[in-house]
Motif scaffolding. Structure first.
Motif, PDB file in Angstrom:
ATOM      1  N   GLN A 374       0.841  -1.202   0.000  1.00 28.11           N
ATOM      2  CA  GLN A 374       0.000   0.000   0.000  1.00 28.11           C
ATOM      3  C   GLN A 374       0.884   1.263   0.000  1.00 28.11           C
ATOM      4  O   GLN A 374       0.833   2.110   0.895  1.00 28.11           O
ATOM      5  CB  GLN A 374      -0.950   0.006   1.195  1.00 28.11           C
ATOM      6  N   ILE A 375       1.709   1.364  -1.039  1.00 24.14           N
ATOM      7  CA  ILE A 375       2.726   2.415  -1.133  1.00 24.14           C
ATOM      8  C   ILE A 375       2.080   3.794  -1.086  1.00 24.14           C
ATOM      9  O   ILE A 375       1.025   4.035  -1.693  1.00 24.14           O
ATOM     10  CB  ILE A 375       3.534   2.231  -2.430  1.00 24.14           C
ATOM     11  N   ILE A 376       2.731   4.715  -0.358  1.00 20.69           N
ATOM     12  CA  ILE A 376       2.317   6.112  -0.283  1.00 20.69           C
ATOM     13  C   ILE A 376       3.439   6.979  -0.840  1.00 20.69           C
ATOM     14  O   ILE A 376       4.583   6.520  -0.990  1.00 20.69           O
ATOM     15  CB  ILE A 376       1.973   6.515   1.166  1.00 20.69           C
ATOM     16  N   PRO A 377       3.169   8.243  -1.154  1.00 16.30           N
ATOM     17  CA  PRO A 377       4.227   9.103  -1.734  1.00 16.30           C
ATOM     18  C   PRO A 377       5.471   9.210  -0.860  1.00 16.30           C
ATOM     19  O   PRO A 377       6.575   9.364  -1.368  1.00 16.30           O
ATOM     20  CB  PRO A 377       3.528  10.456  -1.890  1.00 16.30           C
ATOM     21  N   GLU A 378       5.312   9.136   0.472  1.00 15.04           N
ATOM     22  CA  GLU A 378       6.477   9.261   1.349  1.00 15.04           C
ATOM     23  C   GLU A 378       7.445   8.087   1.228  1.00 15.04           C
ATOM     24  O   GLU A 378       8.574   8.148   1.732  1.00 15.04           O
ATOM     25  CB  GLU A 378       6.026   9.394   2.809  1.00 15.04           C
ATOM     26  N   ASP A 379       7.024   7.010   0.583  1.00 21.79           N
ATOM     27  CA  ASP A 379       7.914   5.858   0.398  1.00 21.79           C
ATOM     28  C   ASP A 379       8.911   6.070  -0.724  1.00 21.79           C
ATOM     29  O   ASP A 379       9.811   5.249  -0.909  1.00 21.79           O
ATOM     30  CB  ASP A 379       7.088   4.598   0.127  1.00 21.79           C
ATOM     31  N   ASP A 380       8.777   7.137  -1.498  1.00 19.79           N
ATOM     32  CA  ASP A 380       9.721   7.451  -2.565  1.00 19.79           C
ATOM     33  C   ASP A 380      11.052   7.837  -1.925  1.00 19.79           C
ATOM     34  O   ASP A 380      11.168   8.908  -1.323  1.00 19.79           O
ATOM     35  CB  ASP A 380       9.169   8.590  -3.428  1.00 19.79           C
ATOM     36  N   ALA A 381      12.064   6.954  -2.046  1.00 19.86           N
ATOM     37  CA  ALA A 381      13.341   7.186  -1.360  1.00 19.86           C
ATOM     38  C   ALA A 381      14.372   6.222  -1.915  1.00 19.86           C
ATOM     39  O   ALA A 381      14.092   5.392  -2.783  1.00 19.86           O
ATOM     40  CB  ALA A 381      13.181   7.004   0.157  1.00 19.86           C
ATOM     41  N   ILE A 382      15.599   6.353  -1.386  1.00 23.43           N
ATOM     42  CA  ILE A 382      16.685   5.435  -1.704  1.00 23.43           C
ATOM     43  C   ILE A 382      16.821   4.457  -0.540  1.00 23.43           C
ATOM     44  O   ILE A 382      16.953   4.871   0.620  1.00 23.43           O
ATOM     45  CB  ILE A 382      18.009   6.185  -1.932  1.00 23.43           C
ATOM     46  N   TYR A 383      16.783   3.180  -0.869  1.00 29.17           N
ATOM     47  CA  TYR A 383      16.867   2.130   0.147  1.00 29.17           C
ATOM     48  C   TYR A 383      18.202   1.392  -0.011  1.00 29.17           C
ATOM     49  O   TYR A 383      18.670   1.168  -1.124  1.00 29.17           O
ATOM     50  CB  TYR A 383      15.700   1.152   0.013  1.00 29.17           C
ATOM     51  N   GLN A 384      18.787   1.038   1.135  1.00 27.00           N
ATOM     52  CA  GLN A 384      20.062   0.327   1.135  1.00 27.00           C
ATOM     53  C   GLN A 384      19.947  -0.956   1.951  1.00 27.00           C
ATOM     54  O   GLN A 384      19.383  -0.954   3.054  1.00 27.00           O
ATOM     55  CB  GLN A 384      21.178   1.196   1.726  1.00 27.00           C
ATOM     56  N   CYS A 385      20.466  -2.023   1.370  1.00 26.05           N
ATOM     57  CA  CYS A 385      20.590  -3.291   2.093  1.00 26.05           C
ATOM     58  C   CYS A 385      21.966  -3.329   2.736  1.00 26.05           C
ATOM     59  O   CYS A 385      22.979  -3.148   2.052  1.00 26.05           O
ATOM     60  CB  CYS A 385      20.399  -4.460   1.131  1.00 26.05           C
ATOM     61  N   VAL A 386      22.016  -3.549   4.051  1.00 24.37           N
ATOM     62  CA  VAL A 386      23.271  -3.562   4.804  1.00 24.37           C
ATOM     63  C   VAL A 386      23.508  -4.982   5.300  1.00 24.37           C
ATOM     64  O   VAL A 386      22.674  -5.549   6.023  1.00 24.37           O
ATOM     65  CB  VAL A 386      23.221  -2.590   5.998  1.00 24.37           C
ATOM     66  N   ALA A 387      24.623  -5.575   4.889  1.00 25.31           N
ATOM     67  CA  ALA A 387      25.040  -6.893   5.376  1.00 25.31           C
ATOM     68  C   ALA A 387      26.310  -6.696   6.190  1.00 25.31           C
ATOM     69  O   ALA A 387      27.316  -6.207   5.662  1.00 25.31           O
ATOM     70  CB  ALA A 387      25.282  -7.846   4.213  1.00 25.31           C
ATOM     71  N   GLU A 388      26.297  -7.073   7.470  1.00 28.62           N
ATOM     72  CA  GLU A 388      27.446  -6.814   8.325  1.00 28.62           C
ATOM     73  C   GLU A 388      27.668  -7.979   9.274  1.00 28.62           C
ATOM     74  O   GLU A 388      26.746  -8.692   9.663  1.00 28.62           O
ATOM     75  CB  GLU A 388      27.267  -5.515   9.108  1.00 28.62           C
ATOM     76  N   SER A 389      28.924  -8.148   9.616  1.00 30.88           N
ATOM     77  CA  SER A 389      29.358  -9.138  10.615  1.00 30.88           C
ATOM     78  C   SER A 389      30.627  -8.602  11.252  1.00 30.88           C
ATOM     79  O   SER A 389      31.045  -7.462  10.984  1.00 30.88           O
ATOM     80  CB  SER A 389      29.594 -10.500   9.953  1.00 30.88           C
ATOM     81  N   GLU A 390      31.254  -9.436  12.094  1.00 30.67           N
ATOM     82  CA  GLU A 390      32.504  -9.012  12.721  1.00 30.67           C
ATOM     83  C   GLU A 390      33.620  -8.813  11.704  1.00 30.67           C
ATOM     84  O   GLU A 390      34.613  -8.138  11.969  1.00 30.67           O
ATOM     85  CB  GLU A 390      32.952 -10.048  13.769  1.00 30.67           C
ATOM     86  N   GLN A 391      33.444  -9.356  10.513  1.00 33.76           N
ATOM     87  CA  GLN A 391      34.468  -9.238   9.476  1.00 33.76           C
ATOM     88  C   GLN A 391      34.296  -8.001   8.602  1.00 33.76           C
ATOM     89  O   GLN A 391      35.112  -7.761   7.710  1.00 33.76           O
ATOM     90  CB  GLN A 391      34.443 -10.484   8.587  1.00 33.76           C
ATOM     91  N   GLY A 392      33.231  -7.237   8.808  1.00 34.31           N
ATOM     92  CA  GLY A 392      33.039  -6.029   8.021  1.00 34.31           C
ATOM     93  C   GLY A 392      31.591  -5.861   7.612  1.00 34.31           C
ATOM     94  O   GLY A 392      30.685  -6.552   8.103  1.00 34.31           O
TER      95      GLY A 392
END
Length: 1185
Positions: A374-392
Motif C-alpha cells: 500500500q505504497i504512499i508518496p512518502e515511500d519514494d526514497a533510496i533504500y540500502q541493504c546492509v550486510a554486516e558481521s565481525e568481518q566487516g
C-alpha cells in the motif's frame, strides 16, 4: 517456497509493472565513487578517511562515528572532496579516535550511507600465554609456546639467553603462531628461552623459561606413535596464514601425514609442511575450511595415531543478490530482495535515506527481504541493504519511485478460496466495480495466517482471468489472501482478506533417532517430535521396526503420537541391530527411513564406560557441532572415538579424541544431507557403550544453493489422447548435474473451470503418466513439476489437449408422449445431460404391445437439432411403447426408459386436455408427414356446420323480433383499430345504410366453421370472410335512429384491419338484462371452419400442425388473460352484462388459406391498398368457451 512468482504473458504488462524508468535503470542520481576503508595507525599520526560521491548536484557529505553524526572542529576536519581528516589521532582512556566511521551522502533524491570503516590504534597487550620450563632427554623433542593479543597481529621471534635464536639448523622450527619446536634436542640447546612480540606500535617480551636437557640412558625401547602436540581448532580471517601443528614421538620415529576428513585434496599451492610435520596454509579462503587429520604412523607397520582439528575461515560479507530499483504506483507493493553470504552468516538490515527503516504493519522485513505494501508518496526514497558481521560490512542501494494516479480502480470483489490439495488452494474473485476496464493485471498476495512476522508472497497474473491456483503452500497450514488490481499508472486498494486451510499430508520425513545401550541386551531409542513443516499435519502414530543384520525377520512396534522414546529389551549381546522409524498422520504413513545400525555391547565382567549423552547441533549448512558428557560415577575415560558418515555412504575414518574433550565440530559436510554420528568412550577395560544419532544439515543461503534449491522445470511436455477418458503425457528430465532420485507431479485442469474438485494431481517417478477418468471431448491443460531432495522446480509450460469424443453415456431425458388425434401422438424429449456432447441424430423406437412381444419395432430417426416427432396411423384400442436413444459420430447411446401410450377404442380425444404419457429420461424426434382429414372427421364437420347454421338463423329471428318492439334512444358505435391517422374510423360503403346501421356482422363460410360451435368473429383486412358461391353474405338490420348526433360515430364503424384488435362479445349467464342502448348492437352469427387441432396450439418443427394444450388454459377462464375492456366502450354501466374478449393474431397460419369474396369484402369497409395486402387474421375457439 518460491520467493516471488510472476506469471507475465503480455509484454505490455511487464513494461508497465516491472520495467523501471530509464533513470532507475541507469541509477545515477546518487552513488559512491570512493568509500572509507579500514586503517591502523599509531597515536599522534594523521588520519585520512576518503569519501567521494557522485550524483545530481548539489551533493552534501556528512560523517558518522559509531552511528553518531560528527561535527567539524579543529581536531576533525571535512575536506572539500568529502574526505575526513584528523591531524593527530588521539588514544587515551578519556578520548580516543578509535572506532567505526561512515560517510553520509545526500541530494534531492535521498541519502545513502557508506560501508563501515574501522580506525584502529596499534597496540600490544600483555602476553596471554608465557613459555613454561621443560626437562627433556637428549634426542627427544622440546616445545615452547607463547601468545599475545595485538593489533595489527604481532610477529613472534625467540631469544635464547637474551640473544636471537639461530634458525639455521633443521632441528629448530619457529611457527608463525609463536610455537618453538626443537627436535633431536642436544645438550647445547639448554638455556633460557623467551619470545618477543613486535608490531608497528610497540615491542614486548615474555617471561623466560628454562630448558633442561638430560643425558640419554642407553638404547630406547620400541614405542607406539604418540601425538604430544596435535592440531587445534582454528578460526582465521580471510587471507591470513594458518598453522596446524603436529608433533609426535615414538620409536622408531613416526612419519607425519596430513589429509582432510571429507577426502578432498589439500591445496598444494598454498599449503606446505614446515619442520617435521607442521602444516602451514597461507592466504586462506573459504575453500580451506574443513577438518584436517594428522596421522602419525610407525614406519613399516600399520600402527598409527590420528589427531584432528577444524579450520574455520571467516569470510567478510558479500551481497550475492542485490536489490533492484523499482517504479511502483501508489497503493502498489514493492519488494526489495537482498541475499548475502559470509562466515559467519552476516546480519541483514535496511536503510531508508541513510536511516534505519521503521517496520510497521505496512512495511515488513521477511528474513532479508523488504516488502512495502500500500505504497504512499512518502515511500519514494533510496533504500540500502546492509550486510554486516565481525568481518566487516557491505551495502547495496536501490531506489523506489512512486507514480501518482487518481483514477484508480476499486478493489476486486467477492474473493473466495477453495482447498484443492495439501499444497494448493484455488482463489477466485470478481472484477472491480469501478474502472474495471482499465485493469491490466492482478496481484495476488498470500501469507501464513498463524504466527507473527510471516513472509508475504506475491503472484502477478494478467487481466484475462479472475481465478488463480496457488500451489506451493505447506500442508495443514492456514493462509490468508488478498488481491490488488493494477492499471497502467496506479493500483486499487487491497481486497477483503480471506483465509483457507490446506489439507494434511503424510509426514515429509521421520524423526531423527538417537540410540544408546544401557546394558548388553537393550537399546534405548529416543527422538524429537517433528516440527510442523515436516509433520505436515498432526502426527497420529509412530512405527518402530527393527531386526538383526543377519536375519530378515522384521519386528514392528506401533507407538502413541506423544511418544518420544522407547526401550527395546531382551536383545542379543554383541549383535548388530538395524532400526528405522515411520510416522503417520490421518492421511497415511510416510516412507520409512533407511536402516540405522547399532551394535549391542559385549557381555563382560569388567566395567566399561557407559554411553555418552550425545547432542548434535547444526552450526551451518556444512558443519555440525557434537557435544557430549559422560555419566557421573563412570569408570575413568582414556579418550573417545567418533565416526560419522552420510546416509547411504561408507563410514569415514574413526576420529580419536582426548579424554578432556567434550565437543567436536564436524565440518566439510554437504547441505541438506542426513548424517549418522557415533560416539563411544574407551578405558583400560576396553570400548564403552556406543551412542548413535542422526541429524540433517540445513540448506545454505548462497547463490549456488539458490540454484540448487530451484531445479529447472521439466521440458518437452507432450500430450496424446488415447481414448475419450485418457490422455498419455510425456516429458523430458531437465539437464542438471545432480544424480539423486527425482519425482514428478502432474497437474490436470479442465480449461475454464472454477471448481477445485475438478483439478487433479498425480505423483510419479517416471517421465510419463497416463491420466485417466477424464471427461470426453473436453479440453484440459497439463503442467509438470520436478521434485529433488525436498526441493521443487517451477511448473513447466502449459500443454493443452482435448480428449476424444465418446458415444453418449446417458439417454435422452424427459420423454413425453401426447395424443393429439385419435391416431396421432406427439413425442418430445430433451438432450442428454453430458458436457460437450454433440448429438448427430436420435432414434425413436415404438411398437404396440403385440408387435413388441413379437420383437417388431418401428424405427424413426430425426436430426440432432430436433427434439419432437409425430407418431401417425396408430391403431385405437392398443397400448404403444416408445423409447428413444441419442447418437453422435462415435456411436449410439443407451435407450431411455419405455413410455406407454394407451389408445382407447372409439373414444375421441378432442377435449380440453389431451392424454399424454411422461417419462423421466430425455429424448427427441420429428415428423415430416402432413395431416390428412379422414372420413369420420369430414362427417363431423358437416354435421357441426348444419347445427351452427340453424342456431344462427334462430338467434337472428329472435333479435329482429325483439328489436322492433323496443325503442332505443341511441346506438352504440364501436370503432375498432389503432385509432391513428385518417383511417382510424371509416365510413360505410353506402351512406343510406350508414344512418340506419347499428352493427355489421359477417357470416362465415362453412369451410371455416368450428365443429365445436365457436361464436367468435373472423374478419380479414378486406372485409368479412365469404364463400365465393354466396350471393348475399351481409345482413343489415335497420332501425330508426333516435339520436341523429351519433351518426358520425356510426360512419366510423369498420371491421378488422391489419394491426387492429378483434373483439368478441359473449353473454354472461345470470347477468342483468341489457340496457336499450346496449341492445342496439346487433350480434351476427359467426361460423368458423374447424381447425384440425384447435386454437392456441403450438407448431411442431415438422409439419405445422398444432396442439391445443395452451388454449385450454386460456379458454377455461375467459375473464382473465387476454380478455379486457377497450376504452372506447366507455363506462361499465353502458355495457352492463357484456363480456369483452379480444385477441390479435399477426400472422396467417401457414398452409391454411382463407377464402373470401372480393365484392363482399368491398361492402364491409373501405381499406387502403397497403393495409388490404396484409394476410387475413383469424381466431378460432372451441365450443363451450
Amino acid at each position: 517456497m518460491a520467493k516471488f512468482k510472476m506469471k507475465v504473458n503480455q509484454h505490455w504488462l511487464f513494461f508497465v509493472l516491472f520495467l523501471p524508468l530509464s533513470s532507475v535503470f541507469c541509477f545515477s542520481e546518487l552513488s559512491f565513487i570512493t568509500e572509507p576503508s579500514d586503517v591502523t595507525l599509531i597515536p599522534k599520526d594523521p588520519a585520512v578517511l576518503d569519501c567521494q560521491a557522485h550524483g545530481q548536484p548539489p551533493v552534501t557529505i556528512k560523517w558518522l562515528k559509531n552511528g553518531v553524526r560528527l561535527a567539524e572542529s579543529e581536531h576533525i576536519q571535512f575536506l572539500s572532496n568529502g574526505s575526513l581528516y584528523i591531524p593527530k589521532v588521539k588514544h587515551s582512556k578519556e578520548d580516543s579516535d578509535e572506532g567505526f566511521y561512515q560517510c553520509l551522502s545526500q541530494n534531492k533524491y535521498g541519502a545513502i550511507l557508506s560501508q563501515r570503516s574501522r580506525l584502529t590504534i596499534a597496540s600490544i597487550s600483555q602476553f596471554v600465554v608465557h613459555p613454561v620450563p621443560m626437562v627433556v632427554t637428549e634426542g627427544s623433542v622440546a616445545r615452547f609456546s607463547c601468545a599475545v593479543t595485538s593489533s595489527p597481529p604481532a610477529t613472534i621471534t625467540w631469544e635464547l639467553n637474551q640473544s636471537t635464536l639461530p634458525l639455521e639448523t633443521d632441528r629448530i622450527t619457529v611457527l608463525p603462531n609463536g610455537v618453538l619446536q626443537i627436535h633431536n634436542v642436544q645438550l647445547e640447546d639448554a638455556g633460557q628461552y623467551r619470545c618477543v612480540a613486535t608490531n608497528i606500535g610497540s615491542r614486548m617480551k615474555s617471561r623466560e623459561a628454562t630448558l633442561t636437557v638430560n643425558l640419554g640412558a642407553g638404547p630406547k625401547p620400541r614405542q607406539r606413535p604418540r601425538i604430544i602436540a596435535g592440531p587445534q581448532n582454528i578460526t582465521a580471517s580471510l587471507h591470513q596464514t594458518v598453522v596446524l601443528e603436529c608433533v609426535a614421538t615414538g620409536n622408531p620415529r613416526p612419519i607425519i601425514s596430513w589429509s582432510r576428513a571429507d577426502s578432498k585434496p589439500i591445496d598444494v599451492y598454498n599449503a606446505r609442511v614446515l619442520g617435521n610435520g607442521n602444516l602451514v596454509i597461507t592466504d586462506v579462503n573459504s575453500q580451506h575450511s574443513g577438518v584436517y587429520l594428522c596421522r602419525a604412523t610407525t614406519p613399516g607397520t600399520r600402527n598409527y595415531t590420528i589427531a584432528a582439528a577444524n579450520l574455520t575461515v571467516l569470510v567478510p560479507p558479500s551481497i550475492v543478490e542485490r536489490p533492484e530499483s523499482q517504479t511502483r504506483p501508489r497503493a502498489g507493493t514493492a519488494r526489495f530482495m537482498c541475499q548475502a553470504e559470509g562466515v559467519p552468516l552476516p546480519r541483514i538490515s535496511w536503510l531508508k535515506n541513510g536511516e534505519e527503516v521503521h517496520l510497521n504493519g505496512r512495511i515488513k522485513m521477511y528474513n532479508s527481504k523488504l516488502v512495502i505494501t500500500q505504497i504512499i508518496p512518502e515511500d519514494d526514497a533510496i533504500y540500502q541493504c546492509v550486510a554486516e558481521s565481525e568481518q566487516g560490512s557491505v551495502l547495496s542501494l536501490a531506489r523506489l519511485i512512486v507514480v501518482m494516479s487518481e483514477d484508480r480502480p476499486s478493489a476486486p470483489r467477492n474473493v473466495h478460496a477453495e482447498t484443492i490439495s495439501s499444497s494448493a488452494i484455488l482463489l477466485a474473485w470478481e472484477r472491480p466495480l469501478y474502472n474495471a476496464d482499465k485493469v491490466i493485471a492482478y496481484s495476488i498476495h498470500y501469507m501464513k495466517a498463524e504466527g507473527l512476522n510471516n513472509e508475504e508472497y506475491q503472484a502477478v497474473i494478467g487481466n484475462d482471468t479472475t481465478s488463480y491456483i496457488i500451489d506451493d503452500l505447506e500442508p495443514a497450514r492456514n493462509y490468508s489472501f488478498y488481491i490488488v488490481a493494477y492499471m497502467p499508472m496506479g493500483a486499487s486498494r487491497m481486497s477483503d482478506q480471506v483465509s483457507q486451510h490446506t489439507l494434511e499430508d503424510v509426514p515429509l520425513r521421520t524423526p531423527e533417532l538417537s540410540l544408546t545401550s544401557q546394558s548388553p541386551t537393550d537399546i534405548q531409542v529416543s527422538w524429537q517430535p517433528l516440527p510442523a513443516k515436516l509433520s505436515r499435519g498432526r502426527v497420529s502414530a509412530y512405527r518402530l521396526s527393527y531386526r538383526t543384520a543377519a536375519d530378515n525377520t522384521v519386528t514392528s512396534v506401533e507407538l502413541a503420537q506423544n511418544s518420544t522414546e522407547y526401550l527395546l529389551e531382551g536383545l542379543q549381546p554383541d549383535t548388530i541391530y538395524l532400526l528405522r522409524m515411520a510416522a503417520a498422520t490421518r492421511v497415511g504413513w510416510c516412507e520409512s527411513t533407511a536402516w540405522t545400525s547399532h551394535r549391542t555391547p559385549k557381555t563382560s565382567s569388567s566395567k566399561v564406560p557407559s554411553a555418552p549423552l550425545l547432542q548434535l547441533e547444526p552450526l551451518n549448512c556444512t558443519s555440525i557441532m557434537a557435544r557430549w558428557q559422560i555419566s557421573p560415577g563412570s569408570v575413568v575415560v582414556q579418550g573417545y572415538r567418533l565416526c560419522y558418515h552420510e546416509e547411504g555412504q561408507p563410514e569415514q575414518p574413526v576420529i580419536q579424541l582426548q579424554a578432556q574433550t567434550s565437543d567436536y565440530t564436524i565440518s566439510g559436510l554437504d547441505p541438506r544431507r542426513k548424517y549418522h554420528v557415533k560416539l563411544l568412550a574407551f578405558s583400560q577395560a576396553g570400548d564403552g557403550y556406543q551412542s548413535d544419532q542422526t541429524i540433517s544439515t540445513p540448506g545454505c543461503v548462497s547463490a549456488r544453493d539458490h540454484l540448487a534449491a530451484a531445479p529447472p522445470a521439466p521440458d518437452h511436455v507432450t500430450a496424446l489422447a488415447n481414448s475419450s477418458s485418457a490422455v498419455s503425457l510425456r516429458w523430458s528430465r531437465p539437464a542438471f548435474t545432480s544424480g539423486k532420485a527425482v519425482s514428478f507431479t502432474v497437474r490436470c485442469t479442465p480449461v475454464g473451470t472454477h471448481n477445485a474438485s475438478a483439478i487433479r494431481y498425480l505423483q510419479t517417478t517416471k517421465q510419463s503418466v497416463m491420466v485417466q477418468n477424464l471427461d470426453p471431448n473436453t479440453r484440459y491443460e497439463f503442467v509438470v513439476r520436478l521434485h529433488l531432495d525436498q526441493m521443487s522446480s517451477p511448473w513447466s509450460s502449459v500443454v493443452y489437449h482435448r480428449t476424444l469424443p465418446a458415444a453418449p453415456r446417458q439417454p435422452p431425458e424427459g420423454v413425453r408422449v401426447t395424443l393429439i388425434e385419435d391416431d396421432t401422438a406427439l413425442v418430445s424429449w430433451r438432450e442428454p445431460v453430458e458436457p460437450n456432447l454433440v448429438v448427430t441424430h436420435y432414434t425413436i423406437l415404438y411398437a404396440s404391445q403385440k408387435a413388441w412381444l413379437a420383437g417388431r419395432w418401428q424405427i424413426m430417426q430425426r436430426e440432432g437439432s430436433n427434439t419432437m416427432a409425430l407418431l401417425e396411423k396408430l391403431e385405437p384400442g392398443n397400448v404403444y411403447l416408445v423409447k428413444i436413444s441419442a447418437s453422435n459420430q462415435v456411436g449410439d447411446g443407451p435407450f431411455s426408459s419405455t413410455v406407454e401410450l394407451v389408445l382407447q377404442r372409439g373414444n375421441s380425444h378432442r377435449s380440453k386436455n389431451p392424454r399424454h404419457s411422461d417419462s423421466f429420461p430425455d429424448t427427441t424426434v420429428y415428423s415430416d408427414g402432413l395431416y390428412h382429414i379422414d372420413q369420420r372427421s369430414m362427417t363431423g364437420i358437416i354435421v357441426g356446420v348444419c347445427i351452427a347454421l340453424a342456431c344462427i338463423v334462430m338467434c337472428a329471428l329472435i333479435l329482429i323480433s325483439k328489436s322492433r318492439s323496443r325503442k332505443s334512444s341511441g346506438a352504440k358505435v364501436i370503432g375498432v383499430g389503432n385509432g391513428e391517422g385518417p383511417h382510424a374510423g371509416l365510413s360505410l360503403p353506402n351512406e343510406h345504410h350508414a344512418e340506419n346501421a347499428e352493427a355489421l356482422m359477417p357470416m362465415i363460410s362453412h369451410h371455416f366453421l368450428d365443429t365445436k360451435g365457436g361464436t367468435n368473429m373472423v374478419i380479414s383486412s378486406a372485409g368479412p370472410v365469404n364463400s365465393s358461391n354466396q350471393s348475399t353474405r351481409w345482413l343489415f338490420f335497420q332501425r330508426e335512429i333516435q339520436n341523429p348526433s351519433e351518426s358520425d360515430l356510426e360512419n366510423r364503424a369498420c371491421f378488422y384491419e391489419a394491426g387492429k384488435t378483434v373483439l368478441r362479445y359473449e353473454e354472461r349467464l345470470g347477468a342483468a338484462p341489457l340496457q336499450p342502448s346496449s341492445r342496439e348492437i346487433i350480434y351476427g352469427p359467426l361460423h368458423s371452419e374447424s381447425s384440425h387441432t384447435s386454437e392456441g396450439s403450438q407448431e411442431t418443427a415438422d409439419s405445422g400442425h398444432y396442439s391445443n394444450e395452451e388454449s385450454n388454459e386460456e379458454m377455461s377462464n375467459p375473464s382473465t388473460g387476454q380478455s379486457s375492456r377497450p376504452q372506447s366502450f366507455g363506462p361499465d354501466d353502458g355495457v352492463a352484462g357484456l363480456k369483452v374478449s379480444f385477441k390479435a393474431e399477426d400472422e396467417e397460419t401457414p398452409g391454411r388459406p382463407l377464402r373470401r369474396s372480393a365484392p363482399d369484402a368491398a361492402q364491409a369497409c373501405c381499406v387502403p391498398a397497403a393495409e388490404a395486402s396484409h394476410p387475413a387474421q383469424y381466431s378460432s375457439h372451441p365450443a363451450g368457451s
